[in-house]
Design a protein around this motif. Sequence first.
Motif, PDB file in Angstrom:
ATOM      1  N   SER A   1      -5.190 -20.215 -25.773  1.00 44.63           N
ATOM      2  CA  SER A   1      -4.289 -21.310 -25.421  1.00 44.63           C
ATOM      3  C   SER A   1      -5.082 -22.585 -25.212  1.00 44.63           C
ATOM      4  O   SER A   1      -6.222 -22.572 -24.751  1.00 44.63           O
ATOM      5  N   SER A   2      -4.435 -23.724 -25.549  1.00 46.46           N
ATOM      6  CA  SER A   2      -5.119 -25.006 -25.370  1.00 46.46           C
ATOM      7  C   SER A   2      -5.410 -25.291 -23.910  1.00 46.46           C
ATOM      8  O   SER A   2      -6.283 -26.087 -23.591  1.00 46.46           O
ATOM      9  N   SER A   3      -4.659 -24.621 -23.008  1.00 48.53           N
ATOM     10  CA  SER A   3      -4.873 -24.860 -21.584  1.00 48.53           C
ATOM     11  C   SER A   3      -5.782 -23.803 -20.964  1.00 48.53           C
ATOM     12  O   SER A   3      -6.082 -23.867 -19.778  1.00 48.53           O
ATOM     13  N   ALA A   4      -6.214 -22.825 -21.767  1.00 49.20           N
ATOM     14  CA  ALA A   4      -7.104 -21.788 -21.254  1.00 49.20           C
ATOM     15  C   ALA A   4      -8.531 -22.306 -21.216  1.00 49.20           C
ATOM     16  O   ALA A   4      -8.937 -23.156 -22.007  1.00 49.20           O
TER      17      ALA A   4
ATOM     18  N   LYS B   1       4.524 -19.150 -18.432  1.00 45.70           N
ATOM     19  CA  LYS B   1       5.034 -20.486 -18.128  1.00 45.70           C
ATOM     20  C   LYS B   1       4.093 -21.233 -17.191  1.00 45.70           C
ATOM     21  O   LYS B   1       3.866 -22.426 -17.341  1.00 45.70           O
ATOM     22  N   VAL B   2       3.552 -20.510 -16.224  1.00 52.47           N
ATOM     23  CA  VAL B   2       2.705 -21.148 -15.219  1.00 52.47           C
ATOM     24  C   VAL B   2       1.299 -20.559 -15.195  1.00 52.47           C
ATOM     25  O   VAL B   2       0.337 -21.266 -14.934  1.00 52.47           O
ATOM     26  N   ARG B   3       1.166 -19.261 -15.502  1.00 54.80           N
ATOM     27  CA  ARG B   3      -0.116 -18.585 -15.325  1.00 54.80           C
ATOM     28  C   ARG B   3      -0.834 -18.278 -16.632  1.00 54.80           C
ATOM     29  O   ARG B   3      -0.205 -18.062 -17.660  1.00 54.80           O
ATOM     30  N   GLU B   4      -2.162 -18.260 -16.521  1.00 54.72           N
ATOM     31  CA  GLU B   4      -3.024 -17.785 -17.599  1.00 54.72           C
ATOM     32  C   GLU B   4      -3.628 -16.462 -17.151  1.00 54.72           C
ATOM     33  O   GLU B   4      -4.054 -16.329 -15.992  1.00 54.72           O
ATOM     34  N   LEU B   5      -3.657 -15.481 -18.045  1.00 54.75           N
ATOM     35  CA  LEU B   5      -4.251 -14.184 -17.731  1.00 54.75           C
ATOM     36  C   LEU B   5      -5.531 -13.976 -18.529  1.00 54.75           C
ATOM     37  O   LEU B   5      -5.585 -14.268 -19.726  1.00 54.75           O
ATOM     38  N   TYR B   6      -6.535 -13.444 -17.847  1.00 56.97           N
ATOM     39  CA  TYR B   6      -7.820 -13.107 -18.451  1.00 56.97           C
ATOM     40  C   TYR B   6      -8.143 -11.656 -18.102  1.00 56.97           C
ATOM     41  O   TYR B   6      -7.711 -11.143 -17.064  1.00 56.97           O
ATOM     42  N   ILE B   7      -8.903 -11.014 -18.952  1.00 60.25           N
ATOM     43  CA  ILE B   7      -9.396  -9.663 -18.666  1.00 60.25           C
ATOM     44  C   ILE B   7     -10.917  -9.676 -18.777  1.00 60.25           C
ATOM     45  O   ILE B   7     -11.496 -10.571 -19.414  1.00 60.25           O
ATOM     46  N   PRO B   8     -11.589  -8.705 -18.149  1.00 54.32           N
ATOM     47  CA  PRO B   8     -13.049  -8.655 -18.263  1.00 54.32           C
ATOM     48  C   PRO B   8     -13.497  -8.548 -19.717  1.00 54.32           C
ATOM     49  O   PRO B   8     -12.807  -7.944 -20.546  1.00 54.32           O
TER      50      PRO B   8
ATOM     51  N   VAL C   1      -4.661 -16.989 -13.226  1.00 60.11           N
ATOM     52  CA  VAL C   1      -4.936 -18.392 -12.897  1.00 60.11           C
ATOM     53  C   VAL C   1      -3.622 -19.164 -12.894  1.00 60.11           C
ATOM     54  O   VAL C   1      -2.900 -19.181 -13.903  1.00 60.11           O
ATOM     55  N   ALA C   2      -3.311 -19.796 -11.767  1.00 67.61           N
ATOM     56  CA  ALA C   2      -2.086 -20.594 -11.656  1.00 67.61           C
ATOM     57  C   ALA C   2      -2.378 -22.014 -12.136  1.00 67.61           C
ATOM     58  O   ALA C   2      -3.315 -22.657 -11.675  1.00 67.61           O
TER      59      ALA C   2
END
Length: 293
Positions: free
Chosen positions: A2-5, A18-25, A40-41
């Motif tokens: 994502s451009s916001s990641a 919509k609001v959060r970004e998810l990351y995994i190890p 990440v909010a």
Amino acid sequence: MSSSALELPGWKHVYSGKVRELYIPLSAESLDTATQVLMVASDRVSAFDHMLEPPIPGKGELLNQMALWWFEKLDFANHVLSTDVPDAVAGRAIIAKRLKMYPLEAVVRGYIAGSGWDEYQRSGTVCGIELPAGLEFGDKLPEPIYTPAFKAPAGQHDENISYEQSIDLVGEEAAKAIRDASLNLYQQGAAVAEQHDLIIADTKFEFGSDLGRLVLADEVLTSDSSRYWSREAWAEGRRRESFDKQIVRNWLSDNWDKTGVPPELPEEIVQQTAARYRELFEKLTGESAPAER
């Protein structure tokens, strides 16, 4: 990506909500096989199923810190593992246990407002539940009611469903556990809020399963997931002054016909909304709101 990641050491981006970004190890193959996630909010804001511009400054950190405050207060298992996160997302991120999420928005309403008020005016019911005649906007209900919604896939509308339909979705045992936990958590939260001269009119919870154990997940009792009122304002009849993005919704309703791309929010609306988020945080926690980064 994502451009916001962001590029975060030790983590890879897998999903934008919509609001959060998810990351995994980096060591995990996929979101499905990961045992923990970095949530990440962001400062993004949405209304009427559209993402809006510009974002609300500081919103992500405020919501994350408020959720953490509530997770500490509530007597229920939750998904938080750690707040030891990369510096770039400090304050607005948590490391959480990866759960098998239930496709339900577990909504509890203690007062009549929002879409519930609209339905009540038409039929005397809220999500099909009959209520006493003669209620006014913002009135306290005889007892809190549980009105689940089906959590639709990204890009689709969530759908109000009956408790019986929730059984069809998740099974009788899980449906009952989610209903009972939601009503109990609402009562816990409402009692704490009352100590700070605040009313929680309604809220939504989300739950997941950790090897069969029901766990509270996502955010909890934040100003994005809950409708808060000042008790003083409520008593004086000022029942539409909620501590959330209602300012944004009101401005859009007055300036957009809900077709096409929504207009950009004026700076004064952005700042007024940010101020309401900060005011609620400080009223509730007794702490200073985090400084905008």
